[in-house]
Design a protein around this motif. Structure first.
Motif, PDB file in Angstrom:
ATOM      1  N   PHE A  56       8.326   2.190   5.341  1.00  0.00           N
ATOM      2  CA  PHE A  56       6.183   1.704   6.394  1.00  0.00           C
ATOM      3  C   PHE A  56       5.883   0.747   5.777  1.00  0.00           C
ATOM      4  O   PHE A  56       6.682  -0.376   4.817  1.00  0.00           O
ATOM      5  CB  PHE A  56       6.224   3.429   5.326  1.00  0.00           C
ATOM      6  N   LYS A  57       5.244   0.228   6.791  1.00  0.00           N
ATOM      7  CA  LYS A  57       4.552  -1.422   6.139  1.00  0.00           C
ATOM      8  C   LYS A  57       3.554  -1.098   5.900  1.00  0.00           C
ATOM      9  O   LYS A  57       2.592  -0.349   6.596  1.00  0.00           O
ATOM     10  CB  LYS A  57       4.376  -1.835   8.117  1.00  0.00           C
ATOM     11  N   LEU A  58       3.413  -1.706   4.962  1.00  0.00           N
ATOM     12  CA  LEU A  58       2.271  -1.893   3.300  1.00  0.00           C
ATOM     13  C   LEU A  58       1.467  -2.568   4.035  1.00  0.00           C
ATOM     14  O   LEU A  58       1.563  -3.625   4.144  1.00  0.00           O
ATOM     15  CB  LEU A  58       2.654  -1.110   2.414  1.00  0.00           C
ATOM     16  N   TYR A  59       0.256  -2.551   4.151  1.00  0.00           N
ATOM     17  CA  TYR A  59      -1.101  -3.458   3.954  1.00  0.00           C
ATOM     18  C   TYR A  59      -1.997  -3.192   2.518  1.00  0.00           C
ATOM     19  O   TYR A  59      -2.702  -1.540   2.136  1.00  0.00           O
ATOM     20  CB  TYR A  59      -1.922  -3.189   5.477  1.00  0.00           C
ATOM     21  N   ILE A  71       1.979  -6.745   2.576  1.00  0.00           N
ATOM     22  CA  ILE A  71       2.514  -7.285   2.010  1.00  0.00           C
ATOM     23  C   ILE A  71       4.043  -6.980   2.277  1.00  0.00           C
ATOM     24  O   ILE A  71       4.816  -7.160   1.560  1.00  0.00           O
ATOM     25  CB  ILE A  71       2.017  -5.174   0.944  1.00  0.00           C
ATOM     26  N   GLY A  72       4.304  -5.287   3.114  1.00  0.00           N
ATOM     27  CA  GLY A  72       5.789  -5.422   4.146  1.00  0.00           C
ATOM     28  C   GLY A  72       6.182  -4.180   3.783  1.00  0.00           C
ATOM     29  O   GLY A  72       5.285  -3.573   3.315  1.00  0.00           O
ATOM     30  N   TRP A 115       4.259   7.048  -6.281  1.00  0.00           N
ATOM     31  CA  TRP A 115       5.352   7.171  -5.365  1.00  0.00           C
ATOM     32  C   TRP A 115       5.870   6.123  -4.090  1.00  0.00           C
ATOM     33  O   TRP A 115       6.755   6.874  -3.669  1.00  0.00           O
ATOM     34  CB  TRP A 115       4.630   8.495  -4.441  1.00  0.00           C
ATOM     35  N   ILE A 116       5.960   4.836  -4.796  1.00  0.00           N
ATOM     36  CA  ILE A 116       6.496   3.989  -4.685  1.00  0.00           C
ATOM     37  C   ILE A 116       8.104   3.480  -5.089  1.00  0.00           C
ATOM     38  O   ILE A 116       8.196   4.138  -6.265  1.00  0.00           O
ATOM     39  CB  ILE A 116       5.464   2.762  -5.085  1.00  0.00           C
ATOM     40  N   ALA A 122       6.521  -2.806  -4.709  1.00  0.00           N
ATOM     41  CA  ALA A 122       6.223  -2.090  -2.567  1.00  0.00           C
ATOM     42  C   ALA A 122       6.086  -3.739  -2.218  1.00  0.00           C
ATOM     43  O   ALA A 122       5.879  -5.357  -2.469  1.00  0.00           O
ATOM     44  CB  ALA A 122       4.239  -2.476  -2.866  1.00  0.00           C
ATOM     45  N   GLY A 123       6.794  -3.469  -0.719  1.00  0.00           N
ATOM     46  CA  GLY A 123       7.142  -5.083   0.301  1.00  0.00           C
ATOM     47  C   GLY A 123       8.107  -5.107  -0.520  1.00  0.00           C
ATOM     48  O   GLY A 123       9.048  -6.048   0.581  1.00  0.00           O
TER      49      GLY A 123
END
Length: 782
Positions: free
Chosen positions: A250-253, A265-266, A308-309, A316-317
């Motif tokens: 997913f795309k993380l913000y 973040i990506g 959980w990342i 992240a990203g």
């Protein structure tokens, strides 16, 4: 003369004096290069930087070192791997009834699921320290391919956990805590994984995924923690209907700056139990009548903690880079294994069928029209197995050659389709009528599955192979791009100057070498071996040099537009791919000890790949936008025209005859094809009939002669043929018994399945998947 000397001195000064060269040549070229440099998105740049350059770099350089290729030691199986192949794999294969799996249950039987979990078929890539098998890519490929000759649904179910997914991502990037939490459970089959990347709006353009995660505070396990609020909608996810743990991209913000200043973040990857509140799985797709579990997953306002990342917060990203680096398993192992399984099955079973099935008193494999299709099957299968081995060799060396695996995925799946089409043409009704004895039908229907997944083939051919290969494999372009992107322009200019001089020398050398090789027919090129294959090395070296020249000119003339000229770049990608495939064939021939029985297959493969290279260059020259440059390049490369041709008829006939002869060559070419010594088995019924008929070859010759003389009636079969032969005293009692058994096997082999009224109609179209428990029955009993 004085003017020429003056000009020569001037050129020497310009190029030899660094400050003059940089001012008059390098700086203007540097500015032009920065302008024509194709713009790269973040996902494209990450894909470009991921993976390794391997033998593809040699081929793209125009100077392949064939001795280096020959020096690569073929991978072998460890004692543990060989024992697993000889025991657990054979046990599994005997358990698989593909007709029941696909047409009746539309799922693997529960006993098969349990066996796969118990024997750790889902844990081939997980380390032994976590309870996995830790098998090599060679063993992984062999196991998946052999299962695929029996049941594609079973093979896909096994290959996915051992391909791109939670197991591989955790092994490479997981935190120690994540590895200890998940890998042992995955290894024991207590957890069934899936990975969700593709969605309705994002297929090949994974960078456009609309699925989002927002950094925020929320409640988890009764505590208020920093985490991610997720929303996603995915489809085509293999094992999703039965998975217990979901890998999610997913795309993380971070709109509130809770992690730092970066708001977008990506792409990020996380691992989520499927019984977590808000996670939706269970719905199935129905992929071309196949029974492997494939379906959808979605989630709305699902809150997960940051840990959980996959890899923890520091990853992240970085999800897209992680995914691209791990794609080699799917592109280099799993899907090529399926394609090779198609080749092995088609060659072995078609050779048998072409002998068993008779028309006009002869095996149909004796007719030239059938021989043409058989030659294509055998010759193409030789390339498939060769390419599988060479690519696995790279992976076993710890390499991750992204361009090679892209070539492998595209061409092997397309070649698998061609082989299956040819086999179906020969089998006709035998291949069309589905049932327990049809060994082609399900594979035929499933062929587009491999072509579609892990990057659709149109995308792979037109954008990835040359688009990525031209930059990654070129000796200087990627370094020049880095120099041009250097924020310190003067430092970038100095580095660019060094590379430019090397690049100019490289390009000039390629032009003159291409012309020389074209005028001399490559005859002065060195070959590492003598004999019938030596000439192929000379031709391939020449084609490698022409490719290097054409690629340089294309990038110079079209610059960033080359990215959009997909038809042009795809043809250069085809050249690189067929150079690789031809290399693989030559490597296999040497590794196998230059078997005399393989020569016809080798000639077919090499001649076909050279003809394909010629066709690709012809299309390149015909469609190159600058016509003056196109004509000039074509003259330099092929001053006497492109003279490569497809294999001659006699080569096809030699292959077809070999396919109808039992023995070492046939076994060596089709060792992945599973068959059981059972007249009712899916493949065993054909193999037994083939072997029995060959054993009775002389008896059948005697009977055909008697038929022509009128000693026995025409068109007799089965018991009628045996009784007539006994009456005419053409065979004795022992031969009569053998002939009767052979006729029974022959009739069973050419027969097709049929069903009583109501049998097919009463099979339910949809079978709801059984949600796999988090503990296997073995674990529960323990």
């Amino acid at each position: 003369m004085e003017i020429l000397i003056l000009l020569l001195v001037l050129v020497i000064v310009v190029f030899a004096v660094t400050d003059v060269r940089r001012s008059l040549i390098t700086r203007p070229v540097f500015r032009i290069f920065k302008k024509i440099l194709p713009p790269l998105s973040d996902t494209e740049r990450e894909a470009m930087q991921a993976g390794d350059v391997w033998w593809d770099g040699q081929l793209f350089s125009g100077r392949p070192d064939w001795h280096q290729l020959h020096a690569m030691t073929p991978p072998t199986f460890s004692d543990d791997e060989q024992a697993f192949i000889d025991n657990q794999l054979e046990t599994l294969l005997a358990m698989l009834d593909d007709f029941r799996i696909v047409q009746q249950d539309r799922d693997l039987p529960e006993e098969v699921w349990q066996y796969l979990r118990k024997e750790r078929f889902f844990a081939m890539i997980i380390g032994k320290e976590f309870g996995g098998l830790d098998f090599s890519p060679a063993a992984n490929s062999h196991i998946v391919a052999r299962i695929a000759t029996r049941s594609l649904s079973a093979a896909v179910s096994v290959m996915v956990p051992n391909s791109l997914g939670p197991g591989e991502l955790l092994s490479h990037y997981g935190t120690d805590e994540q590895k200890q939490r998940w890998l042992p459970a995955l290894a024991q089959g207590d957890e069934i994984p899936c990975f969700a990347l593709t969605g309705p709006e994002a297929g090949s353009d994974a960078g456009a995924i609309p699925d989002t995660g927002v950094i925020c505070e929320g409640e988890h396990d009764g505590e208020k923690v920093l985490g991610i609020r997720l929303n996603w909608d995915k489809r085509y996810i293999t094992l999703a209907p039965v998975a217990t743990v979901l890998g999610l991209a997913f795309k993380l913000y971070d709109p509130d700056g809770l992690l730092g200043e970066k708001k977008a973040i990506g792409i990020t990857c996380a691992l989520i139990p499927t019984d977590h509140p808000g996670v939706v799985t269970g719905d199935r797709h129905y992929p071309l009548n196949q029974a492997f579990m494939n379906g959808t997953t979605s989630g709305k306002d699902v809150f997960i903690p940051l840990d959980w990342i996959i890899g923890g917060v520091e990853y992240a990203g970085k999800g897209w880079r992680m995914l691209v680096e791990c794609l080699s398993a799917g592109r280099g192992i799993s899907l090529p294994a399926l394609a090779t399984a198609t080749g092995h099955t088609a060659e072995r079973m078609t050779g048998a069928y072409a002998y068993v099935r008779q028309q006009f008193g002869l095996p149909i494999g004796k007719f030239e029209g059938v021989q043409a299709a058989m030659g294509k099957i055998g010759g193409t299968n030789y390339s498939l197995e060769s390419m599988r081995r060479l690519t696995v060799n790279a992976l076993c060396q710890g390499k991750s050659p992204s361009v090679v695996t892209a070539m492998t995925k595209y061409h092997m799946t397309e070649m698998g389709r061609e082989v299956m089409d040819a086999a179906m043409d020969i089998h006709a009704g035998k291949g069309i009528q589905l049932g327990p004895k049809n060994y082609l039908g399900q594979g035929y229907m499933a062929t587009p599955v491999s072509i579609t997944v892990e990057g659709a083939n149109i995308l792979t051919r037109n954008l990835m192979i040359f688009g990525q290969g031209a930059t990654r494999c070129h000796p200087y372009v990627l370094q020049e791009m880095d120099a041009a992107a250097n924020p310190d322009e003067e430092a970038g200019l100095r580095e660019f100057d060094k590379l430019l001089m090397k690049h100019i020398g490289f390009a000039v050398s390629n032009v003159f070498s291409s012309l020389f090789m074209g005028l001399t027919g490559s005859r002065f090129n060195q070959a590492p071996v003598s004999g019938e294959t030596g000439r192929y090395y000379q031709h391939l070296t020449r084609m490698s040099r022409v490719l290097a020249m054409a690629a340089d000119v294309s990038m110079l003339i079209m610059g960033g537009d080359l990215k959009r000229k997909e038809m042009i770049s795809a043809r250069l990608g085809d050249v690189l791919s067929h150079l690789y495939m031809a290399s693989a064939v030559l490597k296999r021939y040497e590794d196998d000890g230059r078997q005399q029985g393989d020569l016809a297959f080798v000639h077919y493969a090499l001649q076909h790949h050279l003809a394909a290279i010629g066709k690709a260059f012809e299309g390149f020259f015909d469609n190159f936008p600058n016509r003056v440059v196109a004509y000039t390049l074509k003259f330099i490369a092929f001053p006497f025209g492109i003279r490569f041709r497809e294999p001659r008829d006699e080569v096809l006939q030699q292959i077809s005859e070999s396919m109808m002869e039992p023995g070492a060559t046939r076994d060596r070419h089709t060792f992945l094809c599973y068959w059981k010594d059972d007249a009712e088995d899916m493949t065993g019924h054909m193999e037994k009939a083939f072997i029995s008929m060959l054993a009775m070859k002389e008896v059948y010759k005697t009977l055909r002669k008697a038929e022509k003389r009128g000693d026995i009636g025409a068109d007799l079969h089965g018991d009628a043929l045996v009784d007539a032969a006994i009456a005419a005293e053409l065979i004795d009692a022992t031969e009569a018994d053998k002939l009767r058994e052979t006729e029974r096997l022959r009739k069973g082999a050419i027969a097709v399945d049929s069903f009583k009224p109501g049998t097919i109609e009463n099979v339910s179209f949809y079978k709801k998947p059984t949600k796999r428990s988090r503990k296997s029955s073995t674990a529960e009993e323990a």
